[in-house]
Scaffold this motif. Structure first.
Motif, PDB file in Angstrom:
ATOM      1  N   THR A 165       0.894  -1.230  -0.032  1.00 31.93           N
ATOM      2  CA  THR A 165       0.009  -0.117   0.077  1.00 31.93           C
ATOM      3  C   THR A 165       0.776   1.140  -0.011  1.00 31.93           C
ATOM      4  O   THR A 165       0.229   2.402  -0.003  1.00 31.93           O
ATOM      5  N   LEU A 186      -0.297   4.003  -2.425  1.00 31.15           N
ATOM      6  CA  LEU A 186      -1.562   4.625  -2.638  1.00 31.15           C
ATOM      7  C   LEU A 186      -1.800   5.686  -1.885  1.00 31.15           C
ATOM      8  O   LEU A 186      -1.112   6.033  -0.869  1.00 31.15           O
ATOM      9  N   THR A 239      -8.323  -0.651  -4.775  1.00 32.48           N
ATOM     10  CA  THR A 239      -7.418  -1.786  -4.610  1.00 32.48           C
ATOM     11  C   THR A 239      -7.877  -2.915  -3.632  1.00 32.48           C
ATOM     12  O   THR A 239      -8.661  -2.696  -2.590  1.00 32.48           O
ATOM     13  N   ARG A 288      -2.492  -8.587  -5.093  1.00 25.45           N
ATOM     14  CA  ARG A 288      -2.976  -7.232  -5.015  1.00 25.45           C
ATOM     15  C   ARG A 288      -3.544  -6.912  -6.392  1.00 25.45           C
ATOM     16  O   ARG A 288      -2.662  -7.309  -7.250  1.00 25.45           O
ATOM     17  N   THR A 307      -5.866  -3.970  -8.770  1.00 28.50           N
ATOM     18  CA  THR A 307      -6.605  -2.823  -8.968  1.00 28.50           C
ATOM     19  C   THR A 307      -7.846  -2.846  -9.767  1.00 28.50           C
ATOM     20  O   THR A 307      -7.581  -3.492 -10.982  1.00 28.50           O
TER      21      THR A 307
END
Length: 207
Positions: free
Chosen positions: A36, A39, A138, A202, A204
């Protein structure tokens, strides 16, 4: 129902963990910061937040967090620890709910889950929470690649509670998701001298 992972199971699990003194350090999962770091903080859902380490860390980083768990026992301790930590506890909403039936009524910039075992098949759970990611948001999943001798303390799980990076990403529609990370790792918990076999995915959600 997956290995009886219902409310009664988790209330008992966290009571016993408290008696053993487990989880006192509240260190967040090491993959969280890595995945993260790029982000922009917004709204986040920590699905199956447990003792709250990840939710507290996210709040300290500027996220507005909904930390959801089925266990009232663990949520009470998590909220107390957030206040003691002083890491923006006002940014965390602690929510007691069954994620297998709960409907959030909103979407989040980040939906993350760390080792949550729900009362439903594991991959179906991941598919369910992926719907709660906002366009451009995300999804971060950290799960267990259950192999002989893994040390997370839930006993030997049924097949539907086991995942691989490939099985998780297979459930993400390529027309809607860009997969950023799909990895499997082995790491050692030094405080318990056990190995964890981790799956980290992960993705998007496309706008």
């Amino acid at each position: 129902m997956t290995q009886g992972f219902d409310k009664d199971y988790w209330e008992s699990h966290w009571r016993q963990a408290n008696e053993r003194g487990a989880g006192r350090q509240l260190a967040p999962n090491p993959y969280l910061a890595r995945e993260t770091s790029g982000l922009v903080p917004g709204t986040a859902l920590d699905a199956g937040c447990g003792e709250g380490a990840e939710a507290i860390w996210l709040a300290a980083e500027g996220w507005q967090v909904t930390a959801a768990d089925i266990s009232a026992e663990v949520l009470s301790r998590a909220s107390e620890r957030a206040v003691k930590a002083g890491s923006a506890p006002e940014r965390v909403r602690w929510l007691e709910t069954d994620l297998s039936v709960w409907k959030p009524g909103e979407r989040f910039d980040l939906v993350t889950t760390h080792y949550a075992h729900p009362a439903m098949p594991q991959l179906a759970f991941y598919e369910r929470i992926s719907d709660w990611v906002a366009p451009g948001g995300t999804l971060l999943i950290v799960g267990h690649l259950h192999t002989p001798g893994h040390g997370h303390g839930h006993g030997h799980p049924p097949e539907e509670a086991s995942v691989t990076a490939a099985s998780v990403t297979a459930g993400l529609d390529a027309a809607r998701w860009d997969v950023v990370t799909a990895e499997e790792h082995v790491r050692t918990l030094t405080n318990r001298a056990v190995q964890l076999h981790d799956v980290v995915v992960r993705a998007t959600r496309r706008p």
